[in-house]
Every structure is written in C-alpha cells, then in structure tokens.
Motif scaffolding. Structure first.
Motif, short mmCIF file in Angstrom:
data_model
loop_
_atom_site.label_atom_id
_atom_site.label_comp_id
_atom_site.label_asym_id
_atom_site.label_seq_id
_atom_site.Cartn_x
_atom_site.Cartn_y
_atom_site.Cartn_z
N TRP A 174 1.01 -1.36 -0.08
CA TRP A 174 -0.20 0.01 -0.15
C TRP A 174 0.80 1.06 0.03
CZ3 TRP A 174 -0.79 -3.40 4.19
CH2 TRP A 174 0.15 -3.42 5.27
N GLU A 175 2.02 1.19 0.67
CA GLU A 175 2.80 2.23 0.51
C GLU A 175 3.44 2.40 -1.09
OE1 GLU A 175 5.52 2.68 4.16
OE2 GLU A 175 5.20 0.32 3.89
N LEU A 176 3.87 1.48 -1.47
CA LEU A 176 4.59 1.46 -2.79
C LEU A 176 3.27 1.86 -3.88
CD1 LEU A 176 5.98 -1.87 -2.78
CD2 LEU A 176 7.32 0.18 -3.06
N ALA A 177 1.94 1.44 -3.52
CA ALA A 177 1.02 1.78 -4.46
C ALA A 177 0.63 3.36 -4.34
CB ALA A 177 -0.41 1.03 -3.89
N GLN A 178 0.98 3.75 -3.15
CA GLN A 178 0.72 5.29 -3.26
C GLN A 178 1.73 6.24 -3.91
OE1 GLN A 178 0.40 6.72 0.84
NE2 GLN A 178 -0.60 8.66 0.36
N GLU A 179 2.97 5.68 -3.62
CA GLU A 179 4.09 6.33 -4.20
C GLU A 179 4.24 6.23 -5.67
OE1 GLU A 179 7.75 4.83 -2.45
OE2 GLU A 179 7.20 5.51 -0.59
N ASN A 180 3.78 5.17 -6.33
CA ASN A 180 3.72 4.88 -7.69
C ASN A 180 2.44 5.11 -8.50
OD1 ASN A 180 6.51 3.42 -8.59
ND2 ASN A 180 5.84 2.75 -6.34
N GLY A 181 1.10 5.42 -7.64
CA GLY A 181 0.09 5.79 -8.21
C GLY A 181 -0.67 4.65 -8.96
N TRP A 182 -0.44 3.39 -8.36
CA TRP A 182 -0.92 2.24 -9.14
C TRP A 182 -2.33 1.95 -8.56
CZ3 TRP A 182 3.25 -2.05 -10.05
CH2 TRP A 182 4.28 -1.66 -10.80
N ILE A 183 -2.48 2.07 -7.26
CA ILE A 183 -3.79 1.42 -6.74
C ILE A 183 -4.13 2.85 -5.95
CG2 ILE A 183 -4.90 0.04 -5.14
CD1 ILE A 183 -2.27 -1.72 -5.58
N ASP A 184 -5.67 3.19 -6.30
CA ASP A 184 -6.14 4.24 -5.37
C ASP A 184 -7.28 3.66 -4.64
OD1 ASP A 184 -7.77 6.63 -4.60
OD2 ASP A 184 -7.49 7.32 -6.60
N PHE A 185 -7.06 3.64 -3.35
CA PHE A 185 -7.99 2.86 -2.43
C PHE A 185 -9.03 3.72 -1.88
CE2 PHE A 185 -3.66 0.85 -1.45
CZ PHE A 185 -4.01 -0.35 -1.84
N GLU A 186 -8.70 4.91 -1.89
CA GLU A 186 -9.75 5.98 -1.65
C GLU A 186 -10.82 6.15 -2.70
OE1 GLU A 186 -8.04 9.87 -0.70
OE2 GLU A 186 -6.92 8.95 1.11
N ALA A 187 -10.28 6.17 -3.87
CA ALA A 187 -11.47 6.12 -4.82
C ALA A 187 -12.38 4.81 -4.92
CB ALA A 187 -10.72 6.15 -6.42
N GLY A 188 -11.60 3.87 -4.45
CA GLY A 188 -12.68 2.23 -4.20
C GLY A 188 -13.85 2.78 -3.21
N VAL A 189 -13.49 3.39 -2.22
CA VAL A 189 -14.41 3.68 -1.24
C VAL A 189 -15.37 4.61 -1.67
CG1 VAL A 189 -14.80 4.61 1.19
CG2 VAL A 189 -12.87 3.06 0.59
N LYS A 190 -14.99 5.60 -2.38
CA LYS A 190 -15.81 6.64 -3.11
C LYS A 190 -16.84 6.03 -4.01
CE LYS A 190 -15.65 10.86 -5.78
NZ LYS A 190 -14.74 11.81 -6.32
N LEU A 191 -16.47 5.32 -4.99
CA LEU A 191 -17.09 4.81 -5.91
C LEU A 191 -18.11 3.24 -5.43
CD1 LEU A 191 -14.73 4.25 -8.74
CD2 LEU A 191 -16.49 6.08 -8.34
N ALA A 192 -17.65 2.76 -4.14
CA ALA A 192 -18.55 1.61 -3.69
C ALA A 192 -18.45 1.77 -2.27
CB ALA A 192 -17.73 0.36 -4.37
N LYS A 193 -17.72 1.09 -1.67
CA LYS A 193 -17.43 0.94 -0.13
C LYS A 193 -15.95 0.46 0.19
CE LYS A 193 -19.94 -2.23 2.27
NZ LYS A 193 -18.58 -3.19 2.67
N SER A 194 -15.72 0.49 1.48
CA SER A 194 -14.50 -0.25 1.88
C SER A 194 -14.24 -1.40 1.22
CB SER A 194 -14.31 -0.29 3.34
OG SER A 194 -15.43 -1.08 3.97
N ARG A 195 -13.10 -1.95 1.02
CA ARG A 195 -12.65 -3.13 0.41
C ARG A 195 -12.81 -3.30 -1.32
NH1 ARG A 195 -12.90 -8.06 4.73
NH2 ARG A 195 -11.93 -6.82 6.68
N PHE A 196 -12.94 -2.08 -1.62
CA PHE A 196 -12.96 -2.08 -2.97
C PHE A 196 -11.69 -0.89 -3.49
CE2 PHE A 196 -17.11 -3.32 -2.50
CZ PHE A 196 -17.47 -4.11 -3.43
N SER A 197 -11.28 -1.19 -4.45
CA SER A 197 -9.96 -0.11 -5.13
C SER A 197 -10.06 0.05 -6.54
CB SER A 197 -8.76 -0.88 -4.46
OG SER A 197 -8.59 -2.22 -5.12
N VAL A 198 -9.23 0.95 -6.91
CA VAL A 198 -9.13 1.25 -8.35
C VAL A 198 -7.67 1.01 -8.89
CG1 VAL A 198 -9.36 3.23 -9.98
CG2 VAL A 198 -11.14 2.89 -8.05
#
Length: 426
Positions: free
Chosen positions: A141-165
């Motif tokens: 999750w640290e590497l995802a944030q640094e590289n912009g590969w995974i957006d966890f907050e967007a998953g929550v925004k679009l659906a709910k927790s435990r979804f990701s973009v």
C-alpha cells in the motif's frame, strides 16, 4: 455431498474425520438415524405397493369365480390409506435427510493430516529463495501510493471499503498478469472458457457454496424479460465468488463419455465475496477485497486420475510464480483448516517481503466425488454411470500476484521493476 453409505460402512472412522471439521457426533448420529428411517420407510412402502398390486389382480379372479369382492375392496382401501400415509412419511424423512446431509462437509482423505487450524498445516516445499534487501522493504500500500498504481480512496468513493481502483501501470500490469496466466494455463493443456459473472442457486448448491455460505455471497434480485413468453419475471441470482462455480456446473446433471475425461478448464473472472465474519482482517491494502480478479483452474476426471491431476494443477500454478520469479511455498492443509467441499488441499503461499511472511495466493483442492454427487456429474463406464472427481484451484489470484510483484521487485527509490515474462504483455 458425502456418500451416506459411508455412515453405515464405517461410522466411527467418518465421525473421527469429520470431527476435525467441527461436525458433532450428535449431528452424524442424527444423519445415521434419518438414513435408517428412510431405508425402513422405503421398504415398508415397497411392501405396501406389492400388496396393492397383488391384491388388485385378485379382483378379476373373484368376479370370474362369482365370489364376493366386498372384503377384498375393504382390504385394498385400508392398504391404500396406509400407502398414502407411508408416502407422506417417506417424503418428510427424505426432506429432513437431504437438508441435514447438505450441511455436512466433505470427508478429509488420507492425504490430509490431522490438526485443528493453520498452525498444524505441513510445509511440503519451498520454491525460489527470497531476495535479501539492502534496505527495509515497504508494504504494497505504501508502494501503491508512491507509484500511483492503486487508489484505495477512490474505491471507497465509488463503492465502499474493500474496493479499490487500479490506475496507470497498476491497471496495465493487472491485465498483463491475466493474459500471461491464461496463456500459461492453455500451454499446460487447460481450455480457456469465458463464463457469466452471475449464477443461480442451483449451481451454487452443486459446488457447495449454498446453503452454508449464502451470507458470503452478493445476491441480485432483478426483473428479466423471458424471451419465449415476452413476459418479465423476478429472478434471484448471485455474483460468483469464483469461476470454479460456473466452470464445474457446465457439466451439471451431465453424463460424460469416459473417453472425454479428463476435462481441463481455465477462466478469468472478477470475483465477489462479502467476506462475512472477517471484519478487521487485512483491512489495509488489497489482500482481502470484496471484488478481485482471479484466473481459475478446474478439472473433471476419472476417479483414478484425480491425484495425478491435482499434482498437475499444483505444478501449473507454481510454474506461473516461478516464471514470475516470485518465491513461494507449498503447504498441505490439515483437517481443521480444510474448506467445506475439499477432501484435501495444497495451498500455495507467495513470499511478501514487506510483510516478512508467506501469504496464500492459491488453493488447489481435490473434492473427490463430493461436488459431483451434488451436481450429478457422471461419466459412462461400460453399462453404468459413475460419479466423476472434480478439482479446482487458483492460477492465480491476480491482485495478490500484483502485490507480490510490487513488494518483491521494489527498488530503494520506491520504483518497481517489471518481471521479464510480463514485459511483452505491456
């Protein structure tokens, strides 16, 4: 579904093996008693039917001989009433027997060691040596944030927790992994199939998700127009939790020619699980998601081929990780850690340096004839129809493979090197 005959032939052994899966002796005794009652009631019904048939034939003889048929008619009426009562009783017993039998998990086989939980699992082998870092490796999750590969907050925004973009290279690498896995599986002899993401309750019963795991499934109720009648009806469907369900049920209620075995299938699908009861577990990152991508292996085999097929499936899933240069290990699950439908399972666990541990990325399970009995999948052997064996396993969970690449191929500056075998897919 377990073979109820096993309850009669070796009750003590079945009880000991299923006790590991938390099936009480009281439940098995109840199943045994219901099966006995069913057998006795069926015999009674057959005797009453035989009497009815035999006595009915006497009517003609009595009339020919000029005999009075009143007493005979009274006997038949009384027997007919007993027949109806016995048929009703048999139906009730059969319903209770099936309802209870459907909740009983598969019996662990000889490959499954005794044990209560994952601490009693047995490591079979380690493949590839974990890399020694000259810096402290980060978690995905640290590497995802640094590289912009995974957006966890967007998953929550679009659906709910435990979804990701997934974005950018994260999304491209995810697609590359799917294509690589499918290509690898096809080269190993597995036919690629694309199945629906929605399925019905009948199929979920066939592979063992229902009735026990309904709370883990996403259910969809929708009005669908019927093509043959131009009318719309309400349908209750479920989002699949694994393509094992749809791949196996392609042969639901089928008799397969013996020469067509083994049937080897692979599919990519998104999968959906509520993960009911797992609150607080792996809530950070992409380890445990409600929606995740998975490439699946399913095999339908002759009973004598299933052990060999399980080894082939393990080698195939392990071979993908080895080609990706990801260290992993093979673990034989003990009885207490075994899934509902599995007779034995070998887990494949990939090394995650950020977490400094191995994590499950695949489970290769042999269900023997458990699913085949529920789904009525048989093969024709000479003059009789015999239950097949079914097997299933991930090859692989795509999101966890992506995580493993991120953690194992990270560099000190936070960048991530792409494994060689994937570069042509990008």
């Amino acid at each position: 579904m377990i073979d109820i005959k096993a309850i009669f032939t070796d009750f003590q052994s079945v009880q000991e093996k299923l006790a590991i899966k938390k099936v009480s002796a009281q439940t098995l005794t109840q199943l045994h008693d219901l099966a006995n009652a069913h057998k006795k009631c069926k015999q009674d019904l057959e005797e009453l039917q035989a009497y009815q048939n035999k006595t009915s034939k006497l009517f003609g003889q009595y009339r020919t001989q000029g005999k009075n048929t009143d007493e005979l008619k009274a006997q038949l009426d009384a027997n007919k009433q007993k027949l109806a009562q016995t048929q009703a009783a048999l139906s009730d017993i059969e319903s209770a027997l099936q309802t209870l039998a459907h909740t009983i998990p598969n019996i662990p086989d000889s490959k499954t060691p005794k044990g209560e939980d994952e601490r009693d699992n047995i490591e079979l082998a380690k493949i590839l040596t974990p890399r020694v870092f000259d810096f402290t490796p980060k978690e995905h999750w640290e590497l995802a944030q640094e590289n912009g590969w995974i957006d966890f907050e967007a998953g929550v925004k679009l659906a709910k927790s435990r979804f990701s973009v997934l974005r950018g290279m994260g999304a491209k690498l995810n697609r590359a992994l799917i294509n690589f896995m499918l290509d690898y599986n096809q080269q190993a002899g597995f036919e690629m199939v694309s199945t629906p993401l929605l399925t019905n309750a009948h199929c979920l019963f066939g592979t063992g998700q229902l009735p026990k795991f309904e709370e883990d499934m996403f259910k969809v109720k929708t009005q669908i127009e019927e093509l043959d009648s131009q009318e719309s009806k309400m349908h209750e469907l479920y989002l699949i939790s694994t393509s094992e369900i749809t791949l196996t049920n392609l042969y639901n209620d089928c008799i397969i020619p013996k020469d067509s075995l083994p049937i080897m299938l692979t599919a990519y699908t998104p999968c959906f699980r509520k993960e009911a009861g797992s609150a607080g577990r792996d809530t950070r990152g992409m380890i445990r998601q409600h929606q995740f991508d998975k490439v699946e292996l399913v095999a339908i085999t002759h009973p004598e081929q299933s052990d060999t097929m399980q080894e082939k499936m393990i080698q195939t899933a392990s071979g993908i990780l080895e080609a990706l240069e990801l260290p992993h290990r093979l673990v034989q699950l003990c009885g207490g850690d075994l899934g509902f439908s599995a007779s034995n399972t070998v887990d494949i666990e990939v090394w995650l340096p950020g977490q400094n541990c191995y994590r499950e990325i695949s489970s290769i399970s042999n269900t023997r004839d458990f699913q085949a009995r529920r789904a009525k999948i048989r093969y024709k052997d000479e003059k009789k129809n015999t239950l097949v064996h079914t097997l299933n396993g991930s090859a692989l969970a795509v999101g966890r493979t992506l995580i493993a690449i991120m953690e194992n191929f990270q560099n000190q500056d936070g960048s991530i090197t792409i494994p060689k075998v994937l570069q042509k897919y990008l």
